[in-house]
Design a protein around this motif. Structure first.
Motif, PDB file in Angstrom:
ATOM      1  N   GLU A   1       0.853  -1.192   0.000  1.00  0.00           N
ATOM      2  CA  GLU A   1       0.000   0.000   0.000  1.00  0.00           C
ATOM      3  C   GLU A   1       0.886   1.239   0.000  1.00  0.00           C
ATOM      4  OE1 GLU A   1      -3.420   0.231   2.608  1.00  0.00           O
ATOM      5  OE2 GLU A   1      -3.250  -1.900   3.068  1.00  0.00           O
ATOM      6  N   GLU A   2       0.633   2.108  -0.950  1.00  0.00           N
ATOM      7  CA  GLU A   2       1.419   3.338  -1.038  1.00  0.00           C
ATOM      8  C   GLU A   2       0.595   4.413  -1.728  1.00  0.00           C
ATOM      9  OE1 GLU A   2       5.740   4.906  -2.772  1.00  0.00           O
ATOM     10  OE2 GLU A   2       5.196   2.774  -2.867  1.00  0.00           O
ATOM     11  N   GLY A   3       0.488   5.588  -1.078  1.00  0.00           N
ATOM     12  CA  GLY A   3      -0.285   6.683  -1.640  1.00  0.00           C
ATOM     13  C   GLY A   3      -1.732   6.267  -1.872  1.00  0.00           C
ATOM     14  N   GLU A   4      -2.209   6.448  -3.081  1.00  0.00           N
ATOM     15  CA  GLU A   4      -3.590   6.092  -3.410  1.00  0.00           C
ATOM     16  C   GLU A   4      -3.703   4.693  -4.011  1.00  0.00           C
ATOM     17  OE1 GLU A   4      -4.969   9.089  -6.054  1.00  0.00           O
ATOM     18  OE2 GLU A   4      -4.985  10.694  -4.535  1.00  0.00           O
ATOM     19  N   HIS A   5      -2.592   3.966  -4.006  1.00  0.00           N
ATOM     20  CA  HIS A   5      -2.576   2.676  -4.681  1.00  0.00           C
ATOM     21  C   HIS A   5      -2.367   1.503  -3.717  1.00  0.00           C
ATOM     22  CE1 HIS A   5      -2.015   5.334  -8.093  1.00  0.00           C
ATOM     23  NE2 HIS A   5      -0.853   5.744  -7.589  1.00  0.00           N
ATOM     24  N   CYS A   6      -2.915   0.373  -4.101  1.00  0.00           N
ATOM     25  CA  CYS A   6      -2.621  -0.901  -3.437  1.00  0.00           C
ATOM     26  C   CYS A   6      -2.246  -1.872  -4.545  1.00  0.00           C
ATOM     27  CB  CYS A   6      -3.824  -1.427  -2.658  1.00  0.00           C
ATOM     28  SG  CYS A   6      -3.571  -3.135  -2.054  1.00  0.00           S
TER      29      CYS A   6
ATOM     30  N   THR B   1      -3.326  -3.535  -9.561  1.00  0.00           N
ATOM     31  CA  THR B   1      -3.285  -2.299  -8.776  1.00  0.00           C
ATOM     32  C   THR B   1      -4.710  -1.838  -8.507  1.00  0.00           C
ATOM     33  OG1 THR B   1      -1.173  -1.635  -9.762  1.00  0.00           O
ATOM     34  CG2 THR B   1      -2.466   0.083  -8.682  1.00  0.00           C
ATOM     35  N   LEU B   2      -5.052  -1.723  -7.226  1.00  0.00           N
ATOM     36  CA  LEU B   2      -6.393  -1.337  -6.800  1.00  0.00           C
ATOM     37  C   LEU B   2      -6.394   0.101  -6.278  1.00  0.00           C
ATOM     38  CD1 LEU B   2      -7.243  -4.552  -4.750  1.00  0.00           C
ATOM     39  CD2 LEU B   2      -8.085  -4.002  -7.037  1.00  0.00           C
ATOM     40  N   HIS B   3      -7.592   0.668  -6.177  1.00  0.00           N
ATOM     41  CA  HIS B   3      -7.750   1.966  -5.518  1.00  0.00           C
ATOM     42  C   HIS B   3      -7.644   1.724  -4.010  1.00  0.00           C
ATOM     43  CE1 HIS B   3      -9.126   3.915  -9.252  1.00  0.00           C
ATOM     44  NE2 HIS B   3      -9.800   2.795  -9.474  1.00  0.00           N
ATOM     45  N   ARG B   4      -6.702   2.357  -3.380  1.00  0.00           N
ATOM     46  CA  ARG B   4      -6.468   2.095  -1.954  1.00  0.00           C
ATOM     47  C   ARG B   4      -7.689   2.421  -1.106  1.00  0.00           C
ATOM     48  NH1 ARG B   4      -1.358   4.464   1.606  1.00  0.00           N
ATOM     49  NH2 ARG B   4      -1.543   2.963   3.339  1.00  0.00           N
ATOM     50  N   ARG B   5      -8.464   3.406  -1.533  1.00  0.00           N
ATOM     51  CA  ARG B   5      -9.640   3.787  -0.755  1.00  0.00           C
ATOM     52  C   ARG B   5     -10.656   2.640  -0.667  1.00  0.00           C
ATOM     53  NH1 ARG B   5     -10.180   6.417  -5.749  1.00  0.00           N
ATOM     54  NH2 ARG B   5     -12.014   5.739  -6.966  1.00  0.00           N
ATOM     55  N   ASP B   6     -10.651   1.767  -1.670  1.00  0.00           N
ATOM     56  CA  ASP B   6     -11.603   0.647  -1.667  1.00  0.00           C
ATOM     57  C   ASP B   6     -11.298  -0.368  -0.561  1.00  0.00           C
ATOM     58  OD1 ASP B   6     -13.118   1.613  -3.765  1.00  0.00           O
ATOM     59  OD2 ASP B   6     -11.963   0.539  -5.306  1.00  0.00           O
ATOM     60  N   LEU B   7     -10.072  -0.382  -0.078  1.00  0.00           N
ATOM     61  CA  LEU B   7      -9.691  -1.364   0.943  1.00  0.00           C
ATOM     62  C   LEU B   7     -10.407  -1.121   2.263  1.00  0.00           C
ATOM     63  CD1 LEU B   7      -7.578  -1.954  -1.203  1.00  0.00           C
ATOM     64  CD2 LEU B   7      -5.868  -2.177   0.598  1.00  0.00           C
ATOM     65  N   ASP B   8     -10.882   0.100   2.479  1.00  0.00           N
ATOM     66  CA  ASP B   8     -11.590   0.415   3.720  1.00  0.00           C
ATOM     67  C   ASP B   8     -13.075   0.044   3.654  1.00  0.00           C
ATOM     68  OD1 ASP B   8      -9.348   1.532   5.057  1.00  0.00           O
ATOM     69  OD2 ASP B   8      -9.582   3.377   3.876  1.00  0.00           O
ATOM     70  N   ARG B   9     -13.532  -0.358   2.493  1.00  0.00           N
ATOM     71  CA  ARG B   9     -14.951  -0.703   2.366  1.00  0.00           C
ATOM     72  C   ARG B   9     -15.275  -1.949   3.200  1.00  0.00           C
ATOM     73  NH1 ARG B   9     -17.782   1.608  -1.970  1.00  0.00           N
ATOM     74  NH2 ARG B   9     -16.506   2.754  -3.484  1.00  0.00           N
ATOM     75  N   PRO B  10     -16.309  -1.870   4.041  1.00  0.00           N
ATOM     76  CA  PRO B  10     -16.685  -3.039   4.851  1.00  0.00           C
ATOM     77  C   PRO B  10     -17.314  -4.121   3.982  1.00  0.00           C
ATOM     78  CG  PRO B  10     -18.287  -1.279   5.126  1.00  0.00           C
ATOM     79  CD  PRO B  10     -17.162  -0.690   4.320  1.00  0.00           C
ATOM     80  N   PHE B  11     -17.176  -5.340   4.421  1.00  0.00           N
ATOM     81  CA  PHE B  11     -17.776  -6.458   3.716  1.00  0.00           C
ATOM     82  C   PHE B  11     -19.182  -6.713   4.255  1.00  0.00           C
ATOM     83  CE2 PHE B  11     -14.573  -9.449   1.476  1.00  0.00           C
ATOM     84  CZ  PHE B  11     -14.062  -8.381   0.753  1.00  0.00           C
TER      85      PHE B  11
END
Length: 336
Positions: free
Chosen positions: A116-121, A193-203
């Motif tokens: 994870e770095e900046g806006e990217h995962c 490469t994913l949008h890092r913000r999406d990683l915080d989305r709850p399941f």
């Protein structure tokens, strides 16, 4: 580098169910890969066999990209193996990906490195202790499923930022439509490469109670996987995959285990058995497995366990079971 010729990889039953939904029979995959049908009923294979299965699926579908998207979306959540259930029921997308990377160790030869770095995962696919890279189909399915996991878990149509593949992947437009981003071919690595913000989305599929059951069990499996199986188990396993059309000898099996035949015989003696005894057991067990499959005729069963003529197989089976193969099949499968 450690030899992986005896590495054991388990294929979940849901894999074959997913192929059936796409109209592809497990038997066709096994035959295309030139592997014994035991991979279906006893799906534990070597790295080379594992790669061959994925290549066979790719060949049968005709186009790598279409094969990737079809299987990624066809695989039913209810048929996920425990390792994937532990990710599907995670707290959020980040938790799910970290669990996936951890429990991928239970299914070599793939491994995942998450950064994870900046806006990217970025999630890079690597190979554990093997110089041979996996077939493009396996690479594509692995990365596509990571995105599919996020979509199903969050309930949102997530897209990737960028996807890189080191090999040709068929119809790139099909992949770009699936991932929702640009695809680079002939890259130096295989990476999602994913949008890092999406990683915080709850399941929405988060299940704390189920995770409390699955996590200790999977961690225990990771621990047990580090332990070496007995020599008896390893030899019989190799034998079963070498029976078709021939008779495995101790020199060939010892070579696959990277030891001399004398050392192998001594190890088996230490475990109160012998090569000859294990070969008989392997043939007997495989005969029962194959006879339980009504789609195989007697001549094919005989060949699959190493008998060139049917009469020799019949004589051996009568010694093992006290009845002919035909009678055994009738007794165990019925006469429907």
């Amino acid at each position: 580098m450690k030899s992986r010729s005896s590495e054991r990889i388990k294929i979940p039953p849901g894999f074959w169910a997913g192929l059936r939904q796409l109209g592809i029979a497990a038997h066709d995959v096994a035959r295309k890969a030139r592997l014994p049908l035991t991979i279906i009923t006893e799906p534990v294979v070597t790295t080379a066999e594992y790669f061959a299965i994925w290549q066979a699926y790719s060949d049968l579908t005709g186009d790598t990209a279409k094969g990737i998207t079809k299987l990624a979306t066809a695989f039913e959540t209810a048929k996920y193996p425990p390792t994937v259930l532990a990710t599907y029921h995670a707290r959020d997308y980040r938790d799910a990906l970290n669990r996936m990377a951890r429990y991928k160790q239970l299914c070599p030869p793939e491994s995942l490195r998450i950064t994870e770095e900046g806006e990217h995962c970025t999630i890079e696919l690597e190979w554990q202790d093997t110089e041979q890279p996996g077939p493009p189909m396996l690479v594509g399915i692995t990365l596509a499923f990571l995105l599919e996991l996020g979509r199903r878990g969050t309930g949102h149509p997530l897209t990737a930022q960028f996807v890189e593949f080191s090999n040709s992947m068929g119809d790139v437009q099909v992949l770009e439509a699936y991932f929702g981003c640009r695809i680079q071919i002939s890259a130096k690595r295989n990476r999602l490469t994913l949008h890092r913000r999406d990683l915080d989305r709850p399941f929405v599929s988060y299940n704390e109670e189920l995770l409390e059951i699955l996590t200790p069990a999977l961690d225990q499996s990771l621990y047990e996987q580090q332990r070496s199986p007995s020599m008896t188990e390893m030899v019989k396993w190799i034998m079963k995959r070498s029976l078709t059309g021939g008779r495995p000898n101790i020199q060939a099996v010892a070579k696959e285990l990277s030891m001399s035949d004398r050392t192998l015989q001594r190890r088996l003696t230490d475990e109160n058995t012998s090569f000859k005894r294990l070969l008989i057991q392997a043939k007997h067990e495989q005969a029962r497995e194959y006879l339980a499959d009504p789609s195989l005729d007697m001549k094919e069963v005989a060949y699959l366990i190493g008998y060139e003529d049917q009469n020799s197989f019949y004589r051996a089976f009568r010694l093992w079971e006290g009845v002919t193969p035909s009678n055994w099949r009738t007794q165990h499968l019925g006469t429907n």
